[in-house]
Design a protein around this motif. Structure first.
Motif, mmCIF file in Angstrom:
data_model
loop_
_atom_site.group_PDB
_atom_site.id
_atom_site.type_symbol
_atom_site.label_atom_id
_atom_site.label_comp_id
_atom_site.label_asym_id
_atom_site.label_seq_id
_atom_site.Cartn_x
_atom_site.Cartn_y
_atom_site.Cartn_z
ATOM 1 N N ASN A 3 7.252 4.053 -12.984
ATOM 2 C CA ASN A 3 6.278 4.482 -11.998
ATOM 3 C C ASN A 3 6.239 3.509 -10.825
ATOM 4 O OD1 ASN A 3 5.539 6.744 -13.516
ATOM 5 N ND2 ASN A 3 4.044 5.569 -14.695
ATOM 6 N N TRP A 4 5.506 3.898 -9.808
ATOM 7 C CA TRP A 4 5.434 3.120 -8.573
ATOM 8 C C TRP A 4 4.269 2.136 -8.605
ATOM 9 C CZ3 TRP A 4 8.792 3.562 -4.354
ATOM 10 C CH2 TRP A 4 9.713 4.622 -4.417
ATOM 11 N N GLU A 5 4.486 0.974 -8.012
ATOM 12 C CA GLU A 5 3.396 0.076 -7.657
ATOM 13 C C GLU A 5 2.879 0.503 -6.276
ATOM 14 O OE1 GLU A 5 4.927 -3.885 -7.606
ATOM 15 O OE2 GLU A 5 5.715 -3.762 -9.652
ATOM 16 N N VAL A 6 1.582 0.403 -6.065
ATOM 17 C CA VAL A 6 0.980 0.809 -4.796
ATOM 18 C C VAL A 6 0.007 -0.276 -4.339
ATOM 19 C CG1 VAL A 6 -0.283 2.606 -3.551
ATOM 20 C CG2 VAL A 6 1.132 3.223 -5.530
ATOM 21 N N TYR A 7 0.127 -0.677 -3.092
ATOM 22 C CA TYR A 7 -0.704 -1.740 -2.541
ATOM 23 C C TYR A 7 -1.334 -1.293 -1.221
ATOM 24 C CZ TYR A 7 1.993 -4.619 -5.783
ATOM 25 O OH TYR A 7 2.588 -5.142 -6.912
ATOM 26 N N ALA A 8 -2.611 -1.598 -1.041
ATOM 27 C CA ALA A 8 -3.275 -1.448 0.256
ATOM 28 C C ALA A 8 -3.154 -2.780 0.985
ATOM 29 C CB ALA A 8 -4.741 -1.081 0.060
ATOM 30 N N TYR A 38 -5.863 -0.170 7.117
ATOM 31 C CA TYR A 38 -4.851 -0.442 6.100
ATOM 32 C C TYR A 38 -3.502 0.183 6.463
ATOM 33 C CZ TYR A 38 -8.939 -1.102 2.955
ATOM 34 O OH TYR A 38 -10.122 -1.493 2.367
ATOM 35 N N MET A 39 -2.460 -0.441 5.924
ATOM 36 C CA MET A 39 -1.183 0.211 5.645
ATOM 37 C C MET A 39 -1.084 0.243 4.118
ATOM 38 S SD MET A 39 1.318 -1.886 8.235
ATOM 39 C CE MET A 39 1.142 -3.380 7.245
ATOM 40 N N TRP A 40 -0.091 0.948 3.602
ATOM 41 C CA TRP A 40 0.098 0.991 2.153
ATOM 42 C C TRP A 40 1.573 0.794 1.844
ATOM 43 C CZ3 TRP A 40 -2.740 4.387 5.039
ATOM 44 C CH2 TRP A 40 -4.134 4.336 4.863
ATOM 45 N N LEU A 41 1.842 0.011 0.814
ATOM 46 C CA LEU A 41 3.218 -0.259 0.410
ATOM 47 C C LEU A 41 3.449 0.291 -0.988
ATOM 48 C CD1 LEU A 41 5.684 -2.348 1.502
ATOM 49 C CD2 LEU A 41 5.151 -3.288 -0.734
ATOM 50 N N LEU A 42 4.518 1.085 -1.132
ATOM 51 C CA LEU A 42 4.941 1.612 -2.421
ATOM 52 C C LEU A 42 6.196 0.856 -2.843
ATOM 53 C CD1 LEU A 42 4.759 5.459 -1.620
ATOM 54 C CD2 LEU A 42 2.884 3.863 -2.052
ATOM 55 N N ILE A 49 8.748 1.861 0.068
ATOM 56 C CA ILE A 49 8.352 2.837 1.084
ATOM 57 C C ILE A 49 7.056 2.332 1.710
ATOM 58 C CG2 ILE A 49 7.643 5.222 1.561
ATOM 59 C CD1 ILE A 49 9.205 6.079 -0.937
ATOM 60 N N LEU A 50 7.013 2.283 3.019
ATOM 61 C CA LEU A 50 5.792 1.923 3.737
ATOM 62 C C LEU A 50 5.088 3.199 4.168
ATOM 63 C CD1 LEU A 50 4.174 -0.515 4.886
ATOM 64 C CD2 LEU A 50 5.453 -0.206 7.014
ATOM 65 N N VAL A 51 3.799 3.250 3.957
ATOM 66 C CA VAL A 51 3.000 4.379 4.431
ATOM 67 C C VAL A 51 2.168 3.880 5.611
ATOM 68 C CG1 VAL A 51 1.233 6.082 3.862
ATOM 69 C CG2 VAL A 51 2.918 5.395 2.127
ATOM 70 N N ASP A 52 2.494 4.379 6.788
ATOM 71 C CA ASP A 52 1.868 3.997 8.054
ATOM 72 C C ASP A 52 2.209 2.559 8.446
ATOM 73 O OD1 ASP A 52 0.907 6.543 8.376
ATOM 74 O OD2 ASP A 52 -1.097 6.087 7.656
ATOM 75 N N THR A 53 1.922 2.227 9.711
ATOM 76 C CA THR A 53 2.428 0.959 10.259
ATOM 77 C C THR A 53 1.377 0.122 10.962
ATOM 78 O OG1 THR A 53 2.984 1.938 12.414
ATOM 79 C CG2 THR A 53 4.673 2.053 10.682
ATOM 80 N N ILE A 252 -4.288 -8.152 0.523
ATOM 81 C CA ILE A 252 -3.556 -7.144 -0.237
ATOM 82 C C ILE A 252 -4.347 -6.774 -1.494
ATOM 83 C CG2 ILE A 252 -1.454 -6.679 -1.563
ATOM 84 C CD1 ILE A 252 0.014 -8.536 0.427
ATOM 85 N N THR A 253 -4.472 -5.475 -1.745
ATOM 86 C CA THR A 253 -5.194 -4.962 -2.902
ATOM 87 C C THR A 253 -4.253 -4.066 -3.700
ATOM 88 O OG1 THR A 253 -7.264 -4.981 -1.650
ATOM 89 C CG2 THR A 253 -7.220 -3.646 -3.644
ATOM 90 N N ARG A 254 -4.218 -4.272 -5.014
ATOM 91 C CA ARG A 254 -3.328 -3.465 -5.845
ATOM 92 C C ARG A 254 -4.061 -2.230 -6.358
ATOM 93 N NH1 ARG A 254 1.102 -5.434 -10.389
ATOM 94 N NH2 ARG A 254 1.977 -3.341 -10.725
ATOM 95 N N LEU A 255 -3.413 -1.071 -6.254
ATOM 96 C CA LEU A 255 -4.064 0.200 -6.546
ATOM 97 C C LEU A 255 -3.513 0.912 -7.773
ATOM 98 C CD1 LEU A 255 -4.029 1.621 -2.890
ATOM 99 C CD2 LEU A 255 -5.882 0.342 -3.999
#
Length: 266
Positions: A3-8, A38-42, A49-53, A252-255
């Motif tokens: 599965n993916w790690e997701v970070y805010a 926020y941006m989000w990093l997967l 994968i970066l979500v938004d910049t 950074i926050t882990r989701l």
């Protein structure tokens, strides 16, 4: 597969706001109401994968909305340089989500077809609809298109195994959320389909809206996509940093492992 790690990744905040800036219908309209950006990093293995910049210091100066961290620098704790990012999901083209596209020159973009049409079409003749966009950011997206680094999505699609995007609209014509398979279940990065928890769970629309019906319907879509309400991640709510554990740096926050603090019943 894993599965993916997701970070805010928080890069800015704006605290001189009131609830009137966040909700159309609210009795306590003049009470303070802070906003995080926020941006989000997967991340899964070597795949990122970066979500938004986010947006850069020049945009911060132009809009009078300072940033705390340059978006490229904000990724340094992951051991990443901006040039390392080769995939960016753009939830929509508003300045605070697409204002850093130029900082990630090697990234292939994933964008809803409806968002590009909206940001380059006759709706932009209206000052109110144009206000959240900045022309150079839209032009950067067009440059990426002509460089062969753009994939258009129409509705829902899979960006990578375990990562899907879904058109919500409402706040912007082609706004999309991102659904990610994690150890905690299917997590939904709402972006601006829900700026705050209250938007989605109290059904209070955000004032910047193109289609109110789509925004309200989108609240239900978020609930359908997520494995549980605690896995809907609003796009600007400081409470995200309260409910979820800290990541590898203070910003950074882990989701992906779910909330560490019990959330109110929705």
């Amino acid at each position: 597969m894993n599965n993916w790690e997701v970070y805010a990744v928080k890069y800015a905040d704006r605290n001189a706001r009131t609830r009137a800036d966040s909700f159309i219908f609210d009795d306590n309209h003049d009470a303070p109401h802070a906003m995080d950006y926020y941006m989000w990093l997967l991340r899964r293995g070597d795949k990122v994968i970066l979500v938004d910049t986010g947006y850069d210091s020049a945009e911060a100066t132009d809009r009078g909305r300072p940033i705390r961290l340059d978006p490229g620098v904000a990724l340094a704790p992951f051991g990443l340089q901006p040039e390392d990012i080769d995939a960016v999901i753009v939830t929509h083209l508003h300045y605070d989500h697409a204002g850093g596209l130029h900082l990630f020159p090697n990234a292939h973009l994933y964008l809803q077809q409806a968002e590009m049409a909206f940001a380059t079409g006759p709706c932009m003749c209206h000052d109110t609809l144009r206000a959240p966009f900045t022309a150079v950011h839209v032009c950067e997206a067009i440059k990426r298109l002509y460089a062969g680094k753009m994939t258009f999505v129409s509705g829902s699609d899979e960006v990578a195994e375990g990562v899907t995007v879904h058109c919500i609209g409402g706040h912007s014509r082609g706004l999309q959320c991102v659904c990610v398979r994690t150890d905690a279940g299917d997590l939904v990065l709402a972006s601006d389909a829900a700026h705050f928890y209250e938007n989605v769970f109290a059904r209070k629309p955000f004032p910047i809206v193109v289609d109110l019906e789509n925004m309200l319907a989108g609240f239900e879509t978020l609930k359908t996509l997520a494995s549980g309400p605690e896995l809907i991640i609003p796009g600007h709510d400081p409470l995200v940093r309260t409910y979820f554990p800290a990541g590898i740096a203070p910003h950074i926050t882990r989701l992906d492992q779910g909330p560490q603090t019990p959330m109110p019943q929705k």
